[in-house]
Design an enzyme around this catalytic site. Structure first.
Site, PDB file in Angstrom:
ATOM      1  N   HIS A  74      -3.963  -5.219  -0.113  1.00  0.00           N
ATOM      2  CA  HIS A  74      -3.591  -5.742   1.210  1.00  0.00           C
ATOM      3  C   HIS A  74      -3.629  -7.272   1.228  1.00  0.00           C
ATOM      4  O   HIS A  74      -4.693  -7.862   1.409  1.00  0.00           O
ATOM      5  CB  HIS A  74      -4.538  -5.189   2.279  1.00  0.00           C
ATOM      6  CG  HIS A  74      -4.257  -3.762   2.628  1.00  0.00           C
ATOM      7  ND1 HIS A  74      -3.429  -3.395   3.667  1.00  0.00           N
ATOM      8  CD2 HIS A  74      -4.662  -2.613   2.043  1.00  0.00           C
ATOM      9  CE1 HIS A  74      -3.361  -2.076   3.722  1.00  0.00           C
ATOM     10  NE2 HIS A  74      -4.096  -1.585   2.744  1.00  0.00           N
ATOM     11  N   GLU A  83      -2.643  -9.203   3.550  1.00  0.00           N
ATOM     12  CA  GLU A  83      -2.905  -9.755   4.886  1.00  0.00           C
ATOM     13  C   GLU A  83      -4.384 -10.031   5.092  1.00  0.00           C
ATOM     14  O   GLU A  83      -4.768 -10.668   6.073  1.00  0.00           O
ATOM     15  CB  GLU A  83      -2.372  -8.816   5.975  1.00  0.00           C
ATOM     16  CG  GLU A  83      -3.136  -7.531   6.181  1.00  0.00           C
ATOM     17  CD  GLU A  83      -2.820  -6.450   5.172  1.00  0.00           C
ATOM     18  OE1 GLU A  83      -3.371  -5.346   5.296  1.00  0.00           O
ATOM     19  OE2 GLU A  83      -2.012  -6.698   4.252  1.00  0.00           O
ATOM     20  N   CYS A 104       0.821  -1.214   0.000  1.00  0.00           N
ATOM     21  CA  CYS A 104       0.000   0.000   0.000  1.00  0.00           C
ATOM     22  C   CYS A 104       0.861   1.272   0.000  1.00  0.00           C
ATOM     23  O   CYS A 104       1.467   1.594  -1.001  1.00  0.00           O
ATOM     24  CB  CYS A 104      -1.000  -0.030   1.150  1.00  0.00           C
ATOM     25  SG  CYS A 104      -2.420   1.053   0.873  1.00  0.00           S
TER      26      CYS A 104
END
Length: 364
Positions: A332, A334, A247
């Site tokens: 993202h 994660e 990001c």
């Protein structure tokens, strides 16, 4: 029920019901399209200085729990919802959304037409807005709203002042914290990494003195050009240590290598963005939260190649260095909140560090 207004800088005013803290606030009004994950969204440091509009019509129905925090103290300025669930029901639930917002000092508004608001933002772009009591004079409020300057350099407000470690027995990773989500740390810990989290202003020399196997550049809020100190650090470590950016880290990596960034009209915020990997044609659905993007034309003549693109608008979603072991993504991996399609990128980072270490041993 106490009435509250959301006043926008163009004079548009929405009247609804007050939820959360009893206070006035000003921020950049943005929207998030996720159907779930409101707790992770509200506690994501990348929302520093922003008033979050949830497009999904019911928010708070499974409450707030102790496991889904992305930071201890949320830094979002406010919350806007169509309907806030008063009586959440979930086996993990510990408090309601309203109680949580009150505890954290975040004001909110419910009962407004979030669809209309979202369409306005899509048409006009992100707008400055204010949450205030319905009883106050709107002309006075509008004058104040127009005069208030939005936050800049948000990274310095969410990055830690001192380094700390999250011990592990695997690869040694330095995680540069520009406003990191705890999920990123969890993914590294899951792979047994020994993680040293360092402030955003940490220098290349300081990082190199830690002798890490790899460096991760985290997500974070605001304009990447507000973090110029990061660029020399990135140039000082790339080519020496494997690097992975997410990001804001992706945007800073582009700037450090001669690229440019621009402010998007309304950004990408949600858990349903399709991203295509150019090399394989693979399409993943991703979680995203960013208001800036890398300018494609600026990469001409640099050592960066585009690896991923967003299928909705064609913006750049991934980069790799052609000479160094370094890659970044705008989305993202994660996965909290959102799909887990792309958390294999953490394994790719581990593999990159392993290859680099084996290569150094062969040449030793």
């Amino acid at each position: 029920m106490t009435k509250r207004i959301l006043l926008l800088e163009d004079g548009t005013c929405f009247t609804g019901t007050a939820i959360g803290a009893d206070k006035e606030t000003v921020g950049e009004v943005v929207f998030n399209t996720g159907m779930t994950g409101y707790q992770e969204t509200i506690t994501d440091p990348s929302y520093c200085g922003q008033i979050i509009t949830f497009t999904y019509p019911l928010v708070g129905n499974y409450g707030i729990n102790r496991d889904d925090f992305e930071s201890i103290q949320p830094v979002a300025k406010g919350i806007v919802v169509k309907e806030a669930a008063e009586f959440p029901s979930n086996w993990r639930e510990q408090m309601s959304l309203d109680a949580f917002l009150k505890e954290k000092g975040i004001p909110g508004i419910a009962g407004i037409d979030t669809r209309k608001l979202t369409k306005m933002i899509r048409k006009e772009g992100t707008l400055k807005g204010m949450l205030a009591s319905e009883k106050k004079d709107r002309e006075v409020l509008l004058h104040h709203l127009k005069a208030v300057r939005l936050l800049t350099d948000q990274v310095s407000q969410v990055s830690p002042s001192k380094a700390f470690t999250s011990p592990g027995e695997g690869k040694r990773v330095v995680l540069v914290d520009y406003g990191v989500k705890s999920s990123i740390l969890k993914e590294l810990n899951k792979r047994h990494c020994h993680v040293t989290v360092v402030p955003h202003h940490t220098t290349a020399e300081e990082i190199l003195s830690m002798h890490p196997d790899g460096v991760m550049l985290s997500n974070g809020p605001g304009d990447p050009k507000d973090v110029p100190e990061a660029l020399d650090m990135i140039r000082g470590i790339q080519g020496i240590i494997p690097l992975f950016g997410i990001c804001l880290g992706h945007q800073l990596f582009a700037l450090a290598n001669g690229g440019d960034t621009f402010k998007m009209k309304f950004g990408h915020r949600g858990a349903n963005h399709p991203v295509k990997e150019i090399a394989t044609g693979r399409v993943d659905f991703t979680a995203q939260n960013h208001g800036y993007s890398v300018t494609e034309k600026s990469l001409l003549g640099t050592d960066l190649e585009v690896t991923h693109v967003e299928l909705n608008d064609g913006t750049i979603e991934g980069l790799a260095h052609t000479a160094f072991k370094a890659f970044t993504v705008q989305y993202h991996p994660e996965a909290n909140p959102g799909p887990s399609d792309v958390n294999y990128l953490f394994d790719q980072f581990i593999d990159m560090m392993e290859i680099e270490r084996e290569g150094k041993h062969r040449h030793a």
